[in-house]
Motif scaffolding. Sequence first.
Motif, PDB file in Angstrom:
ATOM      1  N   ASP A   2      31.256 -12.738 100.417  1.00 52.03           N
ATOM      2  CA  ASP A   2      30.646 -11.907 101.441  1.00 52.03           C
ATOM      3  C   ASP A   2      31.671 -11.136 102.252  1.00 52.03           C
ATOM      4  N   SER A   3      31.272  -9.935 102.607  1.00 53.27           N
ATOM      5  CA  SER A   3      32.107  -9.118 103.488  1.00 53.27           C
ATOM      6  C   SER A   3      31.975  -9.643 104.915  1.00 53.27           C
ATOM      7  N   TYR A   4      32.927  -9.266 105.746  1.00 52.53           N
ATOM      8  CA  TYR A   4      32.893  -9.679 107.139  1.00 52.53           C
ATOM      9  C   TYR A   4      33.631  -8.646 107.983  1.00 52.53           C
ATOM     10  N   LYS A   5      33.386  -8.694 109.283  1.00 44.38           N
ATOM     11  CA  LYS A   5      34.095  -7.836 110.230  1.00 44.38           C
ATOM     12  C   LYS A   5      35.280  -8.621 110.772  1.00 44.38           C
ATOM     13  N   ALA A   6      36.479  -8.176 110.448  1.00 40.81           N
ATOM     14  CA  ALA A   6      37.688  -8.815 110.968  1.00 40.81           C
ATOM     15  C   ALA A   6      37.850  -8.463 112.445  1.00 40.81           C
ATOM     16  N   LYS A   7      38.538  -9.314 113.153  1.00 38.58           N
ATOM     17  CA  LYS A   7      38.798  -9.040 114.561  1.00 38.58           C
ATOM     18  C   LYS A   7      39.649  -7.785 114.687  1.00 38.58           C
ATOM     19  N   ARG A   8      39.409  -7.082 115.756  1.00 38.65           N
ATOM     20  CA  ARG A   8      40.129  -5.831 116.026  1.00 38.65           C
ATOM     21  C   ARG A   8      41.649  -6.037 115.937  1.00 38.65           C
ATOM     22  N   GLU A   9      42.149  -7.124 116.519  1.00 37.11           N
ATOM     23  CA  GLU A   9      43.592  -7.391 116.523  1.00 37.11           C
ATOM     24  C   GLU A   9      44.138  -7.559 115.098  1.00 37.11           C
ATOM     25  N   VAL A  10      43.345  -8.164 114.228  1.00 34.90           N
ATOM     26  CA  VAL A  10      43.765  -8.367 112.838  1.00 34.90           C
ATOM     27  C   VAL A  10      43.913  -7.020 112.133  1.00 34.90           C
ATOM     28  N   ILE A  11      42.950  -6.137 112.337  1.00 36.61           N
ATOM     29  CA  ILE A  11      42.998  -4.819 111.682  1.00 36.61           C
ATOM     30  C   ILE A  11      44.103  -3.963 112.291  1.00 36.61           C
ATOM     31  N   GLU A  12      44.271  -4.008 113.587  1.00 34.12           N
ATOM     32  CA  GLU A  12      45.357  -3.248 114.208  1.00 34.12           C
ATOM     33  C   GLU A  12      46.717  -3.729 113.686  1.00 34.12           C
ATOM     34  N   SER A  13      46.878  -5.026 113.539  1.00 34.82           N
ATOM     35  CA  SER A  13      48.122  -5.581 113.002  1.00 34.82           C
ATOM     36  C   SER A  13      48.302  -5.163 111.541  1.00 34.82           C
ATOM     37  N   PHE A  14      47.234  -5.220 110.759  1.00 36.05           N
ATOM     38  CA  PHE A  14      47.294  -4.783 109.369  1.00 36.05           C
ATOM     39  C   PHE A  14      47.726  -3.318 109.284  1.00 36.05           C
ATOM     40  N   LEU A  15      47.119  -2.472 110.099  1.00 35.39           N
ATOM     41  CA  LEU A  15      47.456  -1.043 110.082  1.00 35.39           C
ATOM     42  C   LEU A  15      48.906  -0.811 110.493  1.00 35.39           C
ATOM     43  N   ASP A  16      49.377  -1.528 111.494  1.00 33.66           N
ATOM     44  CA  ASP A  16      50.787  -1.419 111.891  1.00 33.66           C
ATOM     45  C   ASP A  16      51.704  -1.812 110.738  1.00 33.66           C
ATOM     46  N   GLU A  60      50.015   9.156 101.885  1.00 30.93           N
ATOM     47  CA  GLU A  60      49.969   9.921 103.142  1.00 30.93           C
ATOM     48  C   GLU A  60      48.641   9.708 103.863  1.00 30.93           C
ATOM     49  N   GLU A  61      47.551   9.616 103.135  1.00 32.57           N
ATOM     50  CA  GLU A  61      46.252   9.353 103.763  1.00 32.57           C
ATOM     51  C   GLU A  61      46.199   7.938 104.330  1.00 32.57           C
ATOM     52  N   LEU A  62      46.778   6.986 103.636  1.00 32.93           N
ATOM     53  CA  LEU A  62      46.798   5.609 104.135  1.00 32.93           C
ATOM     54  C   LEU A  62      47.593   5.508 105.428  1.00 32.93           C
ATOM     55  N   LYS A  63      48.627   6.294 105.563  1.00 34.53           N
ATOM     56  CA  LYS A  63      49.430   6.292 106.798  1.00 34.53           C
ATOM     57  C   LYS A  63      48.620   6.794 107.991  1.00 34.53           C
ATOM     58  N   LYS A  64      47.565   7.551 107.740  1.00 36.44           N
ATOM     59  CA  LYS A  64      46.746   8.127 108.813  1.00 36.44           C
ATOM     60  C   LYS A  64      45.590   7.215 109.245  1.00 36.44           C
ATOM     61  N   LEU A  65      45.375   6.111 108.545  1.00 39.28           N
ATOM     62  CA  LEU A  65      44.251   5.232 108.887  1.00 39.28           C
ATOM     63  C   LEU A  65      44.348   4.770 110.331  1.00 39.28           C
ATOM     64  N   THR A  66      43.198   4.679 110.976  1.00 39.60           N
ATOM     65  CA  THR A  66      43.117   4.168 112.340  1.00 39.60           C
ATOM     66  C   THR A  66      42.035   3.093 112.403  1.00 39.60           C
ATOM     67  N   ILE A  67      42.006   2.397 113.504  1.00 42.28           N
ATOM     68  CA  ILE A  67      41.004   1.347 113.700  1.00 42.28           C
ATOM     69  C   ILE A  67      39.585   1.920 113.619  1.00 42.28           C
TER      70      ILE A  67
END
Length: 129
Positions: A2-16, A60-67
């Motif tokens: 099943d899919s789930y919504k990760a915590k905002r902090e987890v996604i922000e850390s992943f993006l960083d 280049e598109e992946l570098k532009k991802l945001t929360i």
Amino acid sequence: MDSYKAKREVIESFLDDLKRLLSSSEFDIDRDFRITRSCPTEKNGQTLVALDFNKEDVVEELKKLTISNYYQSLPDDKNPTMPDFHVFYIFVSEREIYVKVRIQYVNNVLCVSFHFPMYSHGKMPYNNL
């Protein structure tokens, strides 16, 4: 699984981590980045051709991802010991793109989906627009 919504902090850390890795002088696109083209309908390859994109363009598109692009996270149903995938929706040339990506093996980026969406999606959980 099943899919789930990760915590905002987890996604922000992943993006960083993703942006830092993709922008690193040590990053070698041929060694450290893989986009799959072998899905059953070849959606990724068809989308790359339609957009006139190559691997460098995808990076280049992946570098532009945001929360605000984040939609959901998914465990790897083929190998549950691997990190989860994170799903994003972006717009490229006014066309929506479904992106499913993860960092694996410390410095390797696997993008299993970069294609036009097959289904409409619901609300983006961290889109404040």
